[in-house]
Each structure stands twice: as structure tokens, then as C-alpha cells.
Design a protein around this motif. Structure first.
Motif, PDB file in Angstrom:
ATOM      1  N   GLU A  38       0.815  -1.208  -0.008  1.00  0.00           N
ATOM      2  CA  GLU A  38      -0.235  -0.022  -0.096  1.00  0.00           C
ATOM      3  C   GLU A  38       0.864   1.276  -0.122  1.00  0.00           C
ATOM      4  O   GLU A  38       0.328   2.244  -0.593  1.00  0.00           O
ATOM      5  N   VAL A  39       1.986   1.425   0.623  1.00  0.00           N
ATOM      6  CA  VAL A  39       2.838   2.515   0.779  1.00  0.00           C
ATOM      7  C   VAL A  39       3.380   2.509  -0.569  1.00  0.00           C
ATOM      8  O   VAL A  39       3.589   3.589  -1.315  1.00  0.00           O
ATOM      9  N   ASP A  40       3.706   1.493  -1.572  1.00  0.00           N
ATOM     10  CA  ASP A  40       4.181   1.602  -2.795  1.00  0.00           C
ATOM     11  C   ASP A  40       3.159   2.256  -3.709  1.00  0.00           C
ATOM     12  O   ASP A  40       3.423   3.019  -4.595  1.00  0.00           O
ATOM     13  N   LEU A  41       1.879   1.542  -3.452  1.00  0.00           N
ATOM     14  CA  LEU A  41       0.867   2.250  -4.305  1.00  0.00           C
ATOM     15  C   LEU A  41       0.948   3.849  -4.099  1.00  0.00           C
ATOM     16  O   LEU A  41       0.577   4.621  -5.026  1.00  0.00           O
ATOM     17  N   LEU A  42       0.768   4.330  -2.823  1.00  0.00           N
ATOM     18  CA  LEU A  42       0.864   5.498  -2.406  1.00  0.00           C
ATOM     19  C   LEU A  42       1.639   6.394  -2.882  1.00  0.00           C
ATOM     20  O   LEU A  42       1.512   7.514  -3.391  1.00  0.00           O
ATOM     21  N   ARG A  65      -1.097  -1.481  -7.845  1.00  0.00           N
ATOM     22  CA  ARG A  65      -2.425  -2.077  -7.529  1.00  0.00           C
ATOM     23  C   ARG A  65      -2.528  -3.563  -7.447  1.00  0.00           C
ATOM     24  O   ARG A  65      -3.106  -4.028  -6.762  1.00  0.00           O
ATOM     25  N   ASN A  66      -1.722  -4.020  -8.192  1.00  0.00           N
ATOM     26  CA  ASN A  66      -1.905  -5.612  -8.469  1.00  0.00           C
ATOM     27  C   ASN A  66      -1.285  -6.247  -7.333  1.00  0.00           C
ATOM     28  O   ASN A  66      -1.596  -7.274  -6.655  1.00  0.00           O
ATOM     29  N   ALA A  70      -2.590  -8.688  -4.494  1.00  0.00           N
ATOM     30  CA  ALA A  70      -2.225  -9.887  -4.202  1.00  0.00           C
ATOM     31  C   ALA A  70      -1.936  -9.986  -2.682  1.00  0.00           C
ATOM     32  O   ALA A  70      -1.989 -11.052  -2.201  1.00  0.00           O
ATOM     33  N   ALA A  71      -1.453  -8.875  -2.210  1.00  0.00           N
ATOM     34  CA  ALA A  71      -0.945  -9.105  -0.582  1.00  0.00           C
ATOM     35  C   ALA A  71      -2.370  -8.995   0.210  1.00  0.00           C
ATOM     36  O   ALA A  71      -2.423  -9.883   1.299  1.00  0.00           O
ATOM     37  N   ARG A  72      -3.357  -8.514  -0.138  1.00  0.00           N
ATOM     38  CA  ARG A  72      -4.727  -8.565   0.116  1.00  0.00           C
ATOM     39  C   ARG A  72      -5.249 -10.134   0.225  1.00  0.00           C
ATOM     40  O   ARG A  72      -5.813 -10.637   1.270  1.00  0.00           O
ATOM     41  N   ARG A  73      -5.262 -10.587  -0.891  1.00  0.00           N
ATOM     42  CA  ARG A  73      -5.611 -12.090  -1.058  1.00  0.00           C
ATOM     43  C   ARG A  73      -4.764 -13.077  -0.140  1.00  0.00           C
ATOM     44  O   ARG A  73      -5.439 -13.893   0.518  1.00  0.00           O
ATOM     45  N   GLU A  74      -3.462 -12.851  -0.246  1.00  0.00           N
ATOM     46  CA  GLU A  74      -2.704 -13.723   0.627  1.00  0.00           C
ATOM     47  C   GLU A  74      -2.954 -13.610   2.141  1.00  0.00           C
ATOM     48  O   GLU A  74      -3.275 -14.567   2.577  1.00  0.00           O
ATOM     49  N   LEU A  75      -3.085 -12.361   2.531  1.00  0.00           N
ATOM     50  CA  LEU A  75      -3.355 -12.028   4.091  1.00  0.00           C
ATOM     51  C   LEU A  75      -4.908 -12.721   4.283  1.00  0.00           C
ATOM     52  O   LEU A  75      -4.956 -13.120   5.359  1.00  0.00           O
ATOM     53  N   THR A  76      -5.762 -12.547   3.445  1.00  0.00           N
ATOM     54  CA  THR A  76      -7.223 -13.047   3.621  1.00  0.00           C
ATOM     55  C   THR A  76      -6.960 -14.699   3.723  1.00  0.00           C
ATOM     56  O   THR A  76      -7.840 -15.554   4.384  1.00  0.00           O
ATOM     57  N   ASN A  77      -6.322 -15.203   2.831  1.00  0.00           N
ATOM     58  CA  ASN A  77      -6.114 -16.553   2.604  1.00  0.00           C
ATOM     59  C   ASN A  77      -5.532 -17.302   3.932  1.00  0.00           C
ATOM     60  O   ASN A  77      -5.895 -18.428   4.535  1.00  0.00           O
ATOM     61  N   ARG A  78      -4.569 -16.703   4.383  1.00  0.00           N
ATOM     62  CA  ARG A  78      -3.630 -17.064   5.580  1.00  0.00           C
ATOM     63  C   ARG A  78      -4.735 -16.724   6.836  1.00  0.00           C
ATOM     64  O   ARG A  78      -4.623 -17.869   7.689  1.00  0.00           O
ATOM     65  N   THR A  79      -5.233 -16.044   6.806  1.00  0.00           N
ATOM     66  CA  THR A  79      -6.375 -15.574   7.897  1.00  0.00           C
ATOM     67  C   THR A  79      -7.373 -16.519   7.943  1.00  0.00           C
ATOM     68  O   THR A  79      -7.753 -16.913   8.892  1.00  0.00           O
ATOM     69  N   ALA A  80      -8.026 -16.867   6.949  1.00  0.00           N
ATOM     70  CA  ALA A  80      -9.134 -17.810   6.857  1.00  0.00           C
ATOM     71  C   ALA A  80      -8.558 -19.241   7.109  1.00  0.00           C
ATOM     72  O   ALA A  80      -9.306 -20.125   7.430  1.00  0.00           O
ATOM     73  N   GLY A  81      -7.599 -19.525   6.767  1.00  0.00           N
ATOM     74  CA  GLY A  81      -6.811 -20.736   6.916  1.00  0.00           C
ATOM     75  C   GLY A  81      -6.588 -21.120   8.426  1.00  0.00           C
ATOM     76  O   GLY A  81      -6.606 -22.112   9.131  1.00  0.00           O
TER      77      GLY A  81
END
Length: 87
Positions: A38-42, A65-66, A70-81
Motif C-alpha cells: 500500500e505504501v508503494d501504491l501511495l 495496485r496488483n 495480491a497481498a490482500r488475497r494472501e493475507l485473507t487466505n492466511r487468516t481464513a486458513g
């Protein structure tokens, strides 16, 4: 003249120099890839504030943005797991 003061005790006492707990530091470590993306995007968006974005700027923003997605997806998958594995 009498000074005006509160006649009640504080509801929660502030712990001086408490700092973050181990659980909070672990949460920050888990979210760090997303935070950095998110810092890189900003940074890419700030670069284009004072000018019209050229092709390179557009690519940089799109890639940032990509990486955020990807980082959000990875964090969500890790949290859901983690949550799903504990149940």
C-alpha cells in the motif's frame, strides 16, 4: 477565584510507556507485506499528483495496485486458513 477541576476519577488509567503487546506485534508482522504494498501504491500515486501520468507512471500504478490485491488475497487466505483450522 476557585480552579475548576473534574471531581471524577479517570475511567481507564493510562499505562505510561506501555508499548504494543506481543499479539499486536505479531499482527503487524502478518500485515507487513500488505502495508508495504500500500505504501508503494501511495508513492506511485503521489508521484503523478503534479503532472499528467505518462505510460511509465500508469504501468507503475497498475503494478502497485496488483501487488496490493495480491497481498490482500494472501493475507485473507492466511487468516481464513488459521480461523478454519482452529474450528
Amino acid at each position: 477565584m476557585k480552579p475548576i477541576v473534574a471531581r471524577q476519577n479517570l475511567v481507564t488509567a493510562a499505562a505510561p510507556n506501555a508499548g504494543p503487546t506481543a499479539a499486536e506485534l505479531d499482527a503487524i508482522d502478518r500485515e507487513l507485506p500488505l502495508i508495504l504494498a500500500e505504501v508503494d501504491l501511495l508513492d506511485a500515486q503521489i508521484t503523478t499528483l503534479d503532472r499528467v501520468p505518462n505510460e511509465l507512471d500508469t504501468r507503475r500504478i497498475r503494478r502497485a495496485r496488483n501487488r496490493v490485491l495480491a497481498a490482500r488475497r494472501e493475507l485473507t487466505n492466511r487468516t481464513a486458513g488459521t480461523v478454519g483450522g482452529a474450528a
